[in-house]
Design a protein around this motif. Structure first.
Motif, PDB file in Angstrom:
ATOM      1  N   SER A 146      48.925  70.725   2.060  1.00 61.73           N
ATOM      2  CA  SER A 146      49.539  71.534   1.009  1.00 61.73           C
ATOM      3  C   SER A 146      48.872  71.208  -0.329  1.00 61.73           C
ATOM      4  O   SER A 146      48.280  70.134  -0.487  1.00 61.73           O
ATOM      5  N   PRO A 147      48.977  72.118  -1.308  1.00 63.85           N
ATOM      6  CA  PRO A 147      48.343  71.887  -2.616  1.00 63.85           C
ATOM      7  C   PRO A 147      48.794  70.610  -3.314  1.00 63.85           C
ATOM      8  O   PRO A 147      48.027  70.005  -4.064  1.00 63.85           O
ATOM      9  N   SER A 298      53.864  76.324   0.107  1.00 64.55           N
ATOM     10  CA  SER A 298      52.479  76.813   0.260  1.00 64.55           C
ATOM     11  C   SER A 298      51.658  75.989   1.256  1.00 64.55           C
ATOM     12  O   SER A 298      50.506  75.630   0.991  1.00 64.55           O
ATOM     13  N   THR A 300      49.435  74.886   4.631  1.00 60.04           N
ATOM     14  CA  THR A 300      48.461  75.394   5.601  1.00 60.04           C
ATOM     15  C   THR A 300      48.686  74.636   6.904  1.00 60.04           C
ATOM     16  O   THR A 300      48.786  73.407   6.897  1.00 60.04           O
ATOM     17  N   THR A 307      44.060  78.169  12.590  1.00 58.22           N
ATOM     18  CA  THR A 307      44.936  78.271  11.426  1.00 58.22           C
ATOM     19  C   THR A 307      45.966  79.372  11.659  1.00 58.22           C
ATOM     20  O   THR A 307      45.604  80.526  11.907  1.00 58.22           O
ATOM     21  N   ASP A 310      48.319  79.975   6.220  1.00 60.35           N
ATOM     22  CA  ASP A 310      47.317  79.653   5.211  1.00 60.35           C
ATOM     23  C   ASP A 310      47.933  79.736   3.815  1.00 60.35           C
ATOM     24  O   ASP A 310      48.231  80.816   3.324  1.00 60.35           O
ATOM     25  N   LYS A 311      48.151  78.563   3.209  1.00 57.47           N
ATOM     26  CA  LYS A 311      48.749  78.482   1.872  1.00 57.47           C
ATOM     27  C   LYS A 311      50.038  79.312   1.770  1.00 57.47           C
ATOM     28  O   LYS A 311      50.277  80.025   0.804  1.00 57.47           O
TER      29      LYS A 311
END
Length: 316
Positions: A146-147, A298, A300, A307, A310-311
């Motif tokens: 994650s971010p 958010s 991934t 995947t 995705d975000k």
């Protein structure tokens, strides 16, 4: 009040498919009388033999209800639980399901939450949940980032993947209302890395600062952040197993938003939630009277190299 009646009608008639003559038990605590009353009224309106039982609020999610409530649950065709602490991960709930009851768990439900999230296209959500069940089934390695810094891996080998799509029609079914998630118990000891909870955390609410957790051999070994002390205080009451990585869940409800109420937050489309504590309700082996979900924003998600999220955007 009209919205509450309409939402209770959806829960009773559409989600639980309550029929005339069925025995329905509504379990509340002293903080949920308004919602409990609406569910009783909706149930009696379809001709069900409906009983309301009130208990004192539990101290934490996963704590057992009083013996009288647990006994009554065994004799019901349908059990509805709009309580302030979740009864989902209790022996009382598990035994009632084994006896054939259809059960809706609604911890922390509010009038506003019911009005916003109990509508929608259940068929569409059920199809999306089923698709993601197939994507997770048998996963050897799931990698979540994650971010804000989440970077963990875990395995679902040998674990059943569950879906919560709001359709609780069969004997022995269990689901949350509002619904909308796909979830499983990671194989004990396989989760490792850095877990950053940045949406909300059960027992805490909305987070003004992320909670950063180190995870080793399936257990949280360190927690940092503004609310770390408060979370550790809750977990320490139940010992080491309260720190177990108990659940991986994916949110599937497009009507849900992050509000600080984990019942809703864990259903938000495109989020991931990781729970700590008990996992026996979903096929694991860790039994402890605590189950706390934390929301990752958010994320991934990569399943065996593919995947699927995705975000925060679903790819299937």
């Amino acid at each position: 009040m009209g919205e509450l009646k309409d939402s209770a009608k959806v829960a009773v008639e559409q989600c639980l498919n309550v029929k005339q003559g069925e025995k329905v038990l509504v379990v509340i605590d002293s903080l949920q009388r308004e919602i409990g009353g609406a569910l009783v009224e909706a149930s009696r309106a379809v001709g069900a033999e409906t009983r309301l039982m009130e208990m004192s609020p539990r101290d934490n999610h996963g704590q057992e209800p009083p013996a009288a409530v647990a006994a009554a649950m065994l004799y019901a065709d349908v059990v509805i639980m709009p309580t302030t602490k979740s009864l989902s991960h209790t022996n009382a709930r598990r035994e009632a399901n084994k006896a054939g009851a259809r059960i809706a768990s609604m911890p922390l439900i509010t009038v506003d939450l019911m009005a916003r999230t109990l509508g929608g296209d259940y068929t569409k959500m059920a199809e999306k949940c089923a698709e993601y069940v197939s994507l997770l089934k048998g996963a050897k390695e799931i990698h979540i980032t994650s971010p804000n810094g989440t970077d963990i891996t875990l395995s679902l080998v040998g674990r059943e993947i569950h879906l919560d799509n709001g359709i609780i029609h069969k004997s022995g079914d269990i689901g949350n209302l509002p619904a909308g998630e796909v979830y499983a118990a990671p194989l004990e000891g396989t989760t490792r890395g850095t877990l950053v909870i940045d949406g909300s955390m059960a027992g805490i609410g909305l987070l003004s600062e992320p909670l950063c957790m180190n995870v080793r051999n399936g257990y949280v070994t360190e927690i940092k952040g503004k609310d770390a002390g408060a979370l550790k205080e809750i977990l320490d009451k139940n010992g080491k197993d309260a720190y177990n990585i108990a659940e991986l869940g994916l949110g599937m409800n497009e009507r849900a938003t992050v509000t600080g109420n984990v019942l809703e937050d864990e259903k938000v489309l495109g989020t991931v939630h990781i729970a700590l504590g008990d996992n026996t309700s979903m096929g694991g082996i860790i039994s402890v009277p605590s189950h706390l979900d934390g929301i990752i924003l958010s994320p991934t998600v990569v399943v065996d190299g593919k995947t699927i999220l995705d975000k925060g955007n679903l790819l299937y």
